[in-house]
Design an enzyme around this catalytic site. Structure first.
Site, PDB file in Angstrom:
ATOM      1  N   HIS A 161       1.206   8.612  -8.108  1.00  0.00           N
ATOM      2  CA  HIS A 161       2.159   7.762  -7.374  1.00  0.00           C
ATOM      3  C   HIS A 161       2.146   6.316  -7.853  1.00  0.00           C
ATOM      4  O   HIS A 161       3.079   5.561  -7.581  1.00  0.00           O
ATOM      5  CB  HIS A 161       1.900   7.839  -5.861  1.00  0.00           C
ATOM      6  CG  HIS A 161       0.678   7.137  -5.383  1.00  0.00           C
ATOM      7  ND1 HIS A 161      -0.518   7.785  -5.154  1.00  0.00           N
ATOM      8  CD2 HIS A 161       0.448   5.837  -5.082  1.00  0.00           C
ATOM      9  CE1 HIS A 161      -1.415   6.920  -4.717  1.00  0.00           C
ATOM     10  NE2 HIS A 161      -0.854   5.715  -4.676  1.00  0.00           N
ATOM     11  N   SER A 180      -5.019   1.833  -5.296  1.00  0.00           N
ATOM     12  CA  SER A 180      -4.750   3.217  -5.685  1.00  0.00           C
ATOM     13  C   SER A 180      -5.022   3.432  -7.170  1.00  0.00           C
ATOM     14  O   SER A 180      -4.587   2.649  -8.016  1.00  0.00           O
ATOM     15  CB  SER A 180      -3.293   3.576  -5.392  1.00  0.00           C
ATOM     16  OG  SER A 180      -3.068   3.660  -4.010  1.00  0.00           O
ATOM     17  N   ASP A 195      -2.488  14.470  -7.440  1.00  0.00           N
ATOM     18  CA  ASP A 195      -2.128  13.051  -7.560  1.00  0.00           C
ATOM     19  C   ASP A 195      -2.966  12.352  -8.626  1.00  0.00           C
ATOM     20  O   ASP A 195      -3.371  11.208  -8.460  1.00  0.00           O
ATOM     21  CB  ASP A 195      -2.272  12.339  -6.216  1.00  0.00           C
ATOM     22  CG  ASP A 195      -1.505  11.010  -6.187  1.00  0.00           C
ATOM     23  OD1 ASP A 195      -0.728  10.753  -7.127  1.00  0.00           O
ATOM     24  OD2 ASP A 195      -1.718  10.218  -5.250  1.00  0.00           O
TER      25      ASP A 195
END
Length: 412
Positions: A130, A239, A160
């Protein structure tokens, strides 16, 4: 008033003089005991007062030696050691995406930003999918301020995890982060996160492991199982960055937070490195994850489908079709036989009713398509799984050998 004669005054003066002399003698003896060096060297008396014995010049005393600095605590030293070892291997990732202006003309816009870890000296970086979603250009910034263009080696939506590559100059020796062992983690164990929250590059936070084995739904069709929960502060921009143990080894990839405000609330989640290691190996070797699949056309069950088909279950995965000769076919899974139109009036899809409804794979309950994919996330082609199906009003278990992705059917 009391009167004193001259004789009395003389007598009192003699006694006072004697007492004063005795006290002076006691003081001299005491000083000699305390400063024998001064007594041996008369000039030392002057120097002790700050004067040279020959010239009476003032001598400046030597500066008092500074006391040693207070040492770091063991915990502080541990934090400092991990940061110094790993921070230069954490990169800042920024992206640009294609958009349109008011005249519907394509333009390049700033996209997202996040973190990543250098895992190979040749310039391989691991991050989250993402972080680079829909990117038309990826920029990777290092600790020394240099920036390189990154390319996507491979990405895996189910976990992910994405692997990027940039090309450093031949004279640049990159720092890397080693993989640890997430299988041995314990709740309460100290962990350290390094990333780029709010574009504040290489920020370190510390915390503990708050939970293990958390199944977290990241999107409509993706549930990531066995996530690591931590209270180390993770914010937007973290992230893709590493979650480290106290030896400076990566035990997880920081992925998401649970927060109503969008900022850290002390509930963050990381993909365990046991998952990351397997996915990264496949992405480097094949550009995709070589994951085992059940060769069917799956359809998410709904209340409308259940009512129309006249079945007593409205959750699970309806098997619309089974690929002939596949592991699912050989394992006894049945597809539907009654064709119906499903979807909107302007974009209908043909599905087949009457087939099995998958309700569990091994020990994982399957209610949604996200459950279905996450139950197979760690499986390889050739693995066997126990598939629980709902058929003719009853449940039964079938043993199915998984196929490779080349046998994948379309998903509805």
């Amino acid at each position: 008033m009391k009167l004193y004669t001259r004789h009395h005054l003389q007598h009192a003066a003699i006694i006072g003089f004697a007492i004063g002399a005795a006290l002076a003698a006691i003081v001299v003896v005491s000083l000699q005991k305390e400063t024998p060096a001064m007594a041996a060297d008369p000039a030392a008396v002057d120097r002790a007062d700050g004067f040279d014995g020959d010239s009476d010049a003032r001598i400046i005393p030597a500066a008092t030696k500074a006391s040693p600095a207070v040492p770091y605590t063991q915990d502080e030293q541990q934090n400092i050691s991990v940061y110094e070892k790993c921070n230069e291997a954490v990169v800042n990732i920024t992206t640009q995406v294609m958009g349109v202006n008011w005249f519907l003309e394509p333009i390049v816009q700033d996209g997202g930003s996040g973190s990543g870890s250098i895992i190979d000296k040749r310039g391989y970086v691991v991050t989250n999918v993402h972080v680079i979603d829909n990117a038309s250009k990826i920029s990777i910034s290092l600790a020394d301020g240099s920036t390189y263009e990154g390319t996507i080696v491979g990405q895996d939506v189910e976990s992910d995890i994405a692997v990027l590559k940039f090309d450093p100059p031949a004279n640049v020796a990159l720092k890397t982060i080693d993989f640890g062992d997430s299988e041995k983690l314990k709740v309460g164990q100290k962990v350290i996160a390094i990333g780029n929250p709010f574009a504040l590059e290489r920020t370190m936070t510390t915390g503990i492991i708050s939970g293990l084995g958390r199944p977290i739904q990241e999107s409509k069709n993706v549930i990531i199982r066995n996530m690591i929960q931590t209270d180390a502060a993770i914010n937007p921009g973290n992230s893709g960055g590493p979650l480290l143990d106290t030896a400076g080894k990566m035990v997880g990839i920081n992925t998401m937070i649970m927060s109503s405000s969008g900022s850290s609330a002390g509930v963050g989640f990381a993909v365990p490195v046991s998952t990351a290691r397997r996915v990264i190996n496949d992405l480097l070797q094949f550009g995709k994850v070589n994951r085992g699949i059940i060769s069917i056309t799956p359809v998410q069950m709904t209340g409308a489908i259940a009512q129309y088909a006249g079945v007593g279950i409205s959750t699970g995965i309806l098997v619309s079709a089974v690929k002939k000769g596949s592991g699912a076919d050989k394992g006894g899974i049945r597809g539907g036989t009654k064709a119906v139109q499903y979807g909107s009036r302007w974009n209908p899809t043909t599905i087949y009713l009457g087939g099995d409804i998958i309700t569990a794979i091994d020990t994982v309950a399957v209610r949604t398509y996200a459950d279905y994919t996450s139950a197979l996330e760690s499986k390889r082609p050739g693995d066997t799984v126990s598939v629980t199906v709902y058929r003719d009003g009853k449940t039964q278990k079938l043993t199915v050998t998984l196929d490779g992705a080349d046998n994948a059917a379309s998903t509805i």
